[in-house]
Design an enzyme around this catalytic site. Structure first.
Site, PDB file in Angstrom:
ATOM      1  CD  GLU A 157      -2.936  -0.866   2.409  1.00  0.00           C
ATOM      2  OE1 GLU A 157      -2.952   0.210   3.030  1.00  0.00           O
ATOM      3  OE2 GLU A 157      -3.734  -1.791   2.624  1.00  0.00           O
ATOM      4  CE  LYS A 159       5.037   4.602   6.886  1.00  0.00           C
ATOM      5  NZ  LYS A 159       4.911   5.952   7.409  1.00  0.00           N
ATOM      6  NE  ARG A 202       2.018   6.358  16.343  1.00  0.00           N
ATOM      7  CZ  ARG A 202       2.929   5.727  15.647  1.00  0.00           C
ATOM      8  NH1 ARG A 202       2.967   5.855  14.357  1.00  0.00           N
ATOM      9  NH2 ARG A 202       3.817   4.964  16.228  1.00  0.00           N
ATOM     10  CD  GLU A 239      -1.237   8.768   7.868  1.00  0.00           C
ATOM     11  OE1 GLU A 239      -1.678   7.851   8.602  1.00  0.00           O
ATOM     12  OE2 GLU A 239      -0.205   9.395   8.117  1.00  0.00           O
ATOM     13  CG  PHE A 245      -4.605   2.261   6.233  1.00  0.00           C
ATOM     14  CD1 PHE A 245      -4.613   1.610   7.457  1.00  0.00           C
ATOM     15  CD2 PHE A 245      -4.138   3.561   6.158  1.00  0.00           C
ATOM     16  CE1 PHE A 245      -4.167   2.258   8.596  1.00  0.00           C
ATOM     17  CE2 PHE A 245      -3.692   4.227   7.309  1.00  0.00           C
ATOM     18  CZ  PHE A 245      -3.712   3.564   8.519  1.00  0.00           C
ATOM     19  NE  ARG A 284       7.113  -0.147  16.339  1.00  0.00           N
ATOM     20  CZ  ARG A 284       6.705   0.899  15.614  1.00  0.00           C
ATOM     21  NH1 ARG A 284       6.545   0.786  14.303  1.00  0.00           N
ATOM     22  NH2 ARG A 284       6.460   2.053  16.183  1.00  0.00           N
ATOM     23  CE  LYS A 337       8.365   2.113  10.338  1.00  0.00           C
ATOM     24  NZ  LYS A 337       8.069   3.129  11.330  1.00  0.00           N
TER      25      LYS A 337
HETATM   26  P1  AMP Z   1       5.539   4.971  11.052  1.00  0.00           P
HETATM   27  O1  AMP Z   1       4.821   6.113  11.712  1.00  0.00           O
HETATM   28  O2  AMP Z   1       6.701   5.395  10.209  1.00  0.00           O
HETATM   29  O3  AMP Z   1       5.843   3.865  12.014  1.00  0.00           O
HETATM   30  O4  AMP Z   1       4.540   4.330  10.008  1.00  0.00           O
HETATM   31  C1  AMP Z   1       3.302   3.893  10.359  1.00  0.00           C
HETATM   32  C2  AMP Z   1       2.300   4.977  10.074  1.00  0.00           C
HETATM   33  O5  AMP Z   1       2.119   5.155   8.681  1.00  0.00           O
HETATM   34  C3  AMP Z   1       0.925   4.616  10.557  1.00  0.00           C
HETATM   35  O6  AMP Z   1       0.778   4.958  11.906  1.00  0.00           O
HETATM   36  C4  AMP Z   1       0.014   5.430   9.676  1.00  0.00           C
HETATM   37  O7  AMP Z   1      -0.233   6.669  10.295  1.00  0.00           O
HETATM   38  C5  AMP Z   1       0.849   5.702   8.447  1.00  0.00           C
HETATM   39  N1  AMP Z   1       0.299   5.128   7.202  1.00  0.00           N
HETATM   40  C6  AMP Z   1       0.214   5.801   6.037  1.00  0.00           C
HETATM   41  N2  AMP Z   1      -0.292   5.036   5.081  1.00  0.00           N
HETATM   42  C7  AMP Z   1      -0.554   3.824   5.630  1.00  0.00           C
HETATM   43  C8  AMP Z   1      -1.097   2.601   5.126  1.00  0.00           C
HETATM   44  N3  AMP Z   1      -1.466   2.464   3.862  1.00  0.00           N
HETATM   45  N4  AMP Z   1      -1.220   1.576   5.995  1.00  0.00           N
HETATM   46  C9  AMP Z   1      -0.841   1.704   7.287  1.00  0.00           C
HETATM   47  N5  AMP Z   1      -0.330   2.829   7.819  1.00  0.00           N
HETATM   48  C10 AMP Z   1      -0.177   3.880   6.999  1.00  0.00           C
END
Ligand code: AMP
Length: 587
Positions: free
Chosen positions: A250, A252, A274, A304, A344, A419, A425
């Site tokens: 997906e 991001k 969040r 998001e 999502f 997690r 990611k």
């Molecule tokens: P991170 O904050 O770098 O750990 O990445 C996770 C965050 O990416 C999540 O908390 C979401 O806010 C964001 N996010 C954006 N697009 C997506 C997606 N398609 N699926 C899941 N999370 C997403």
């Protein structure tokens, strides 16, 4: 339980230095509470008056707390202030002055945990004219029938400064110890907490119906679920290996995570961040779309929220999305810079808990319930079966102004509050930094929609000049940063050079609403040059070059430049090679 007893547990908590001892003290205290006292006791122990997502604040300012202490002890306000200077803590001052009080204790009746909590809650909900006086009176009344030690914690509670150091995990372990004698058997409690986001509720259910009740805690609308988090791996190969050779990939989005809770019957929507804080007032267009466009009576949808230009399909940088966090001008922003929710996940739908269902099933249902909505759109995604597909999609997302991708295990449940490798990611470790501006030829334009409809102008499709091929190759869409004047004047100028189809010397993959004869040049600044399959600039095989986050800096068009004077493809490739590489911070 008397508040006096709670206060002496609090005092003990402040004096211990090991976490284990904290847990023991908390477990003993919780064990002494009646069923109905669990909620208030847990909230107050965390310095709160409800679960954090309710955002209840007592909102007493220091100077009003000083007045309350003065009127409850008979000291003057000046004496209170002087003492607070000495102690550095109004709670300690309240305690000290209560010890030396000049007044008689008002009542001999001792206050229970519930009495204090109820009064605090009442104080928090007082508003309007005269409310500060009422708040002072309430706190003074609590102090007047309190022991010195109680006074210490009453004042700290009123100021929102109870700092006992008992975090969520500590409280869960203490509840576990209370119920099972074992602080480590908290998995079930943690699971219940992850799906209701409310420690008070967990404590109450535990006190009322034990672990059996805890197992039955279910997802419910308006109780935020603690969000699933993504693991990270450095390469697409490793991601696919971990996903057994096949997964969803997906886009991001770099915006605000938003968990949308909807109950149409109650005409109510709440959106949580969040951190489970309420975002509803900040996202009126998403709340409205949830009510009018989602095909469900009750649902919990996650996505998001991000600033996105519908006309040109441009995603905007995080800094623009986050402007919503301000207090004023939200209505105006929701017109000029509407946010969209890229959905999502689906966690709940019309009486059914979706957490345990596999991702592919949740996703299919999600797409169904938001079908047709303009504001709530499914996140972009592909199903990848090899690293190359994943990488190609990744590059595409970067050039579109997104952060990267999140790979998802097709069969994984939604794991609240953890997690896990169900989500992985992939972000860039470096990004380029473009110091120079570029001059681009306009080859097409987009119609305005929404708030821009009246200008009939929504943005430009722009190109560079490839001298070797004598062709104009597209490099970016530009949809933001225009003044009303500019929109009108672009529209007027470009209408005169409109073409029914793509001009012969333009090479493009993306198609604008109208093509125009390459004539005008504008100066543009961008964050960086990225590789992209969407644009034809320097295209070799499947990828060309694109600008990320472009904005026009010239005041209208460059009168001094003709289309062949635009920046050339060769220059772009050179600039790409010379970009300063800066590390991308991981949040
Ligand atoms: P991170 O904050 O770098 O750990 O990445 C996770 C965050 O990416 C999540 O908390 C979401 O806010 C964001 N996010 C954006 N697009 C997506 C997606 N398609 N699926 C899941 N999370 C997403």
């Amino acid at each position: 339980m008397l508040f006096e007893d709670a206060a002496s547990y609090y005092e003990k908590l402040e004096s211990v230095t090991s976490r284990i001892s904290m847990i023991d003290i908390l477990a003993e205290m919780f064990g002494k509470a009646e069923k109905e006292e669990m909620r208030p006791l847990i909230y107050m122990t965390q310095g709160l008056l409800g679960p954090p997502f309710e955002g209840i604040q007592i909102g007493i300012a220091e100077k009003f707390a000083q007045q309350a202490i003065a009127s409850a002890t008979g000291f003057t306000k000046e004496e209170v202030v002087a003492d607070a200077k000495r102690t550095g803590d109004l709670g300690n001052t309240a305690e000290g002055l209560a010890r030396k009080t000049k007044l008689k204790r008002m009542s001999s009746r001792k206050q229970s945990v519930r009495d204090v909590f109820a009064m605090m809650l009442k104080t928090a909900s007082t508003s309007g004219s005269g409310s500060q006086e009422a708040k002072i009176r309430n706190i003074a009344a609590l102090l007047a029938s309190a022991s010195p030690l109680e006074a210490r914690y009453i004042i700290r509670l009123a100021l929102g400064k109870v700092r006992l150091g008992a975090g969520d995990a500590t409280i869960l372990e203490a509840l576990s110890k209370m119920a099972t004698g074992e602080r480590r058997s908290k998995a079930l409690l943690e699971n219940a907490y992850n799906i209701c986001g409310d420690l008070g509720k967990v404590g109450e259910v535990l006190a009322e119906s034990g672990m059996k009740g805890i197992e039955k805690v279910k997802v419910s609308v308006f109780n935020p679920i603690r969000p699933a988090l993504a693991e990270r791996l450095p390469t697409s190969e490793e991601i696919l290996e971990k996903m057994h050779g096949k997964c969803a990939v997906e886009s991001k989005y770099d915006g605000l995570r938003a968990q949308v809770h909807l109950d149409k019957g109650k005409k109510r929507v709440e959106i949580f961040s969040r951190n489970l804080e309420k975002l509803t007032p900040m996202l009126p267009e998403i709340a409205e779309a949830a009510l009018s466009e989602v095909k469900a009576e009750r649902a919990i949808i996650e996505g998001e929220a991000i600033a996105y230009n519908e006309e040109t399909g441009e995603f905007r940088p995080f800094q623009e999305t986050i402007q919503r966090k301000r207090k004023h001008g939200i209505e105006e922003f929701s017109e000029t810079m509407p946010l969209h929710l890229f959905a999502f996940d689906l966690m709940y739908l019309d009486g059914e808990d979706y957490l345990e269902k596999p991702y592919h099933e949740r996703r299919a249902k999600l797409e169904y319930v938001i079908k047709g909505s303009k504001t709530i759109i499914p996140s972009g995604r592909i199903i990848a079966e090899n690293p190359k597909e994943l990488e190609k999609y990744f590059e595409e997302q970067i050039s579109e102004g997104l952060e990267g991708i999140v790979a998802k295990d097709l069969n994984a449940p939604y794991v609240a509050g953890a997690r896990k490798f169900g989500w992985i990611k992939l972000k860039r470790s470096y990004k380029g930094e473009l110091s120079d501006t570029v001059d681009l030829v306009i080859v097409g334009y987009y119609l305005g929609r929404g708030s821009r409809a009246e200008f009939q102008f929504g943005g430009l499709l722009a190109a560079v000049y490839n001298e070797k091929r004598d062709m104009f190759e597209t490099i970016t869409r530009i949809g933001t940063g225009f003044s009303e004047e500019q929109m009108k004047s672009f529209k007027r100028m470009l209408d005169k050079i409109k073409r029914p189809g793509k001009p012969a010397r333009v090479d493009a993959v993306v198609v604008p609403d109208f093509w125009v004869e390459p004539t005008y040049v504008v100066t543009v600044r961008a964050d960086e040059i990225t590789k992209s399959p969407m644009h034809t600039c320097g295209k070799e095989g499947e990828t060309g070059y694109a600008l990320r986050f472009p904005r026009i800096v010239s005041d209208g068009v460059r009168e001094d430049k003709g289309p062949e004077d635009a920046t050339s493809t060769k220059e772009i490739i050179e600039m790409y090679g010379m970009q300063k590489r800066v590390k991308v911070e991981d949040k």
